[in-house]
Design a protein around this motif. Structure first.
Motif, PDB file in Angstrom:
ATOM      1  N   ASN A  44      35.447  63.200  61.617  1.00  0.00           N
ATOM      2  CA  ASN A  44      35.068  61.783  61.651  1.00  0.00           C
ATOM      3  C   ASN A  44      33.678  61.583  61.065  1.00  0.00           C
ATOM      4  O   ASN A  44      33.427  60.632  60.324  1.00  0.00           O
ATOM      5  CB  ASN A  44      35.106  61.253  63.085  1.00  0.00           C
ATOM      6  N   ARG A  45      32.780  62.479  61.389  1.00  0.00           N
ATOM      7  CA  ARG A  45      31.410  62.382  60.884  1.00  0.00           C
ATOM      8  C   ARG A  45      31.380  62.574  59.369  1.00  0.00           C
ATOM      9  O   ARG A  45      30.706  61.832  58.647  1.00  0.00           O
ATOM     10  CB  ARG A  45      30.536  63.435  61.576  1.00  0.00           C
ATOM     11  N   LEU A  46      32.125  63.563  58.897  1.00  0.00           N
ATOM     12  CA  LEU A  46      32.163  63.828  57.456  1.00  0.00           C
ATOM     13  C   LEU A  46      32.732  62.642  56.688  1.00  0.00           C
ATOM     14  O   LEU A  46      32.177  62.218  55.670  1.00  0.00           O
ATOM     15  CB  LEU A  46      33.012  65.068  57.174  1.00  0.00           C
ATOM     16  N   CYS A  47      33.850  62.119  57.169  1.00  0.00           N
ATOM     17  CA  CYS A  47      34.495  61.011  56.469  1.00  0.00           C
ATOM     18  C   CYS A  47      33.625  59.758  56.487  1.00  0.00           C
ATOM     19  O   CYS A  47      33.533  59.032  55.489  1.00  0.00           O
ATOM     20  CB  CYS A  47      35.854  60.726  57.086  1.00  0.00           C
ATOM     21  N   LYS A  48      32.994  59.497  57.615  1.00  0.00           N
ATOM     22  CA  LYS A  48      32.118  58.329  57.719  1.00  0.00           C
ATOM     23  C   LYS A  48      30.970  58.410  56.723  1.00  0.00           C
ATOM     24  O   LYS A  48      30.581  57.402  56.120  1.00  0.00           O
ATOM     25  CB  LYS A  48      31.571  58.223  59.145  1.00  0.00           C
ATOM     26  N   ASN A  49      30.438  59.604  56.537  1.00  0.00           N
ATOM     27  CA  ASN A  49      29.272  59.782  55.669  1.00  0.00           C
ATOM     28  C   ASN A  49      29.633  60.082  54.222  1.00  0.00           C
ATOM     29  O   ASN A  49      28.746  60.338  53.408  1.00  0.00           O
ATOM     30  CB  ASN A  49      28.383  60.899  56.222  1.00  0.00           C
ATOM     31  N   HIS A  50      30.928  60.070  53.905  1.00  0.00           N
ATOM     32  CA  HIS A  50      31.388  60.317  52.530  1.00  0.00           C
ATOM     33  C   HIS A  50      30.794  61.598  51.958  1.00  0.00           C
ATOM     34  O   HIS A  50      30.259  61.628  50.839  1.00  0.00           O
ATOM     35  CB  HIS A  50      31.009  59.136  51.619  1.00  0.00           C
ATOM     36  N   VAL A  51      30.899  62.672  52.726  1.00  0.00           N
ATOM     37  CA  VAL A  51      30.301  63.935  52.322  1.00  0.00           C
ATOM     38  C   VAL A  51      31.021  64.499  51.098  1.00  0.00           C
ATOM     39  O   VAL A  51      32.238  64.405  50.972  1.00  0.00           O
ATOM     40  CB  VAL A  51      30.340  64.944  53.484  1.00  0.00           C
ATOM     41  N   GLN A  61      28.957  71.406  54.924  1.00  0.00           N
ATOM     42  CA  GLN A  61      29.539  70.850  56.147  1.00  0.00           C
ATOM     43  C   GLN A  61      31.061  70.797  56.054  1.00  0.00           C
ATOM     44  O   GLN A  61      31.770  71.127  57.008  1.00  0.00           O
ATOM     45  CB  GLN A  61      28.990  69.441  56.415  1.00  0.00           C
ATOM     46  N   LEU A  62      31.556  70.383  54.906  1.00  0.00           N
ATOM     47  CA  LEU A  62      33.002  70.316  54.717  1.00  0.00           C
ATOM     48  C   LEU A  62      33.622  71.702  54.809  1.00  0.00           C
ATOM     49  O   LEU A  62      34.650  71.896  55.469  1.00  0.00           O
ATOM     50  CB  LEU A  62      33.331  69.680  53.360  1.00  0.00           C
ATOM     51  N   HIS A  63      32.995  72.664  54.168  1.00  0.00           N
ATOM     52  CA  HIS A  63      33.530  74.033  54.196  1.00  0.00           C
ATOM     53  C   HIS A  63      33.556  74.561  55.627  1.00  0.00           C
ATOM     54  O   HIS A  63      34.531  75.216  56.032  1.00  0.00           O
ATOM     55  CB  HIS A  63      32.675  74.945  53.320  1.00  0.00           C
TER      56      HIS A  63
END
Length: 298
Positions: free
Chosen positions: A256-263, A269-271
């Motif tokens: 949720n954090r990654l998607c919200k921040n458009h990483v 972080q994604l890895h």
């Protein structure tokens, strides 16, 4: 008047101030009430003999800047032996400090803190995760994604059915963020508990559930090893707690954090969360199935 020689940005709204004869922390809060609540909490903890945290510095003025209220906090010199959940000694000691915190908070903050509802929080987290499915499917196969979601729904259903067990304990002030970075090994070897931004009223089990989630990746056979910790063993026959153990809160939180921040697709972080989601899948499914069997046996 304080004349800083150096201001070191540590994280977010936290700064280390270097002066001629002292070091201290300046931290930003969203309101004066939030700052005062945390001051009151730490004062009560110290009054009740809880030495495992910092004190606010009353000789330094509160500052307001850019919509935040900044208070001064004692700087605790850290040990070179950093706290992490990979150590059995640390896991045991962290739980002991957390238990002592729960028994030392007192009741001075009654009516000043919100009551925490774990079920509502996790229903919201699941909903956000489901909304992000189109993005997450780019990285996670549908069967794995569906398994995480189905276990979350199963956990929430069981928690609702046995909610009275989750709330059976005496309400205390919970810490609310039992991450490794909120435990600090001091230079003298003692362990300190930091950062009370998410304090609320709830059953102590809420903190212990979060602690379990944090240490699960470091346990070889978590469905058995969890009960070796005295603070957790007491919940072995609490069905609400057992159902909650199967909720993938860490997976949902990080996605949720990654998607919200458009990483970026290439971010570290994604890895990291991709590896947890995929590489720990089999281990976590085994854990969930063993917890489900335990529930059936009760």
């Amino acid at each position: 008047m304080i004349h800083p020689l150096k201001i070191e940005h540590l994280r977010s709204s936290v700064y280390l101030i270097h002066c001629n004869n002292r070091l201290f922390i300046i931290k930003g809060f969203d309101s004066i009430q939030t700052l005062n609540n945390q001051k009151e909490l730490t004062q009560q903890l110290k009054k009740n003999g809880f030495i495992h945290t910092y004190s606010f510095l009353e000789d330094l003025a509160v500052l307001e800047y850019d919509g935040q209220v900044f208070g001064a906090i004692e700087y605790i010199q850290p040990s070179s032996d950093r706290f992490h959940f990979g150590s059995e000694k640390n896991r045991l000691e962290g739980l002991s400090v957390l238990h002592t915190f729960h028994t030392s908070t007192g009741s001075n903050l009654t009516n000043k803190l919100n009551s925490f509802n774990q079920i509502a929080k996790w229903e919201e987290r699941l909903g956000i995760f489901c909304n992000y499915q189109p993005i997450i499917r780019e990285f996670v196969a549908e069967p794995i994604l569906s398994s995480w979601i189905n276990w979350a729904k199963w956990a929430l259903t069981g928690m609702k059915q046995h909610e009275i067990e989750l709330m059976a304990e005496k309400t205390v002030i919970i810490h609310g963020d039992c991450a490794h970075h909120n435990f600090l090994r001091k230079q003298d070897g003692e362990l300190a508990l930091l950062d009370f931004d998410l304090i609320a009223y709830a059953s102590p089990s809420i903190d212990y559930l979060q602690y379990c989630s944090r240490i699960l990746p470091f346990l070889v056979d978590p469905a058995k090893e969890l009960w070796s910790y005295p603070e957790i063993e007491t919940y072995k026959e609490n069905k609400a707690f057992l159902y909650a153990l199967t909720y993938p809160t860490d997976i949902f939180r990080e996605w949720n954090r990654l998607c919200k921040n458009h990483v970026s697709h290439h971010s570290a972080q994604l890895h990291r969360i991709w590896k947890v989601t995929i590489e720990q899948f089999a281990k976590r499914m085994k854990f969930n199935e063993e917890i489900a069997s335990l529930i059936e046996s009760l």
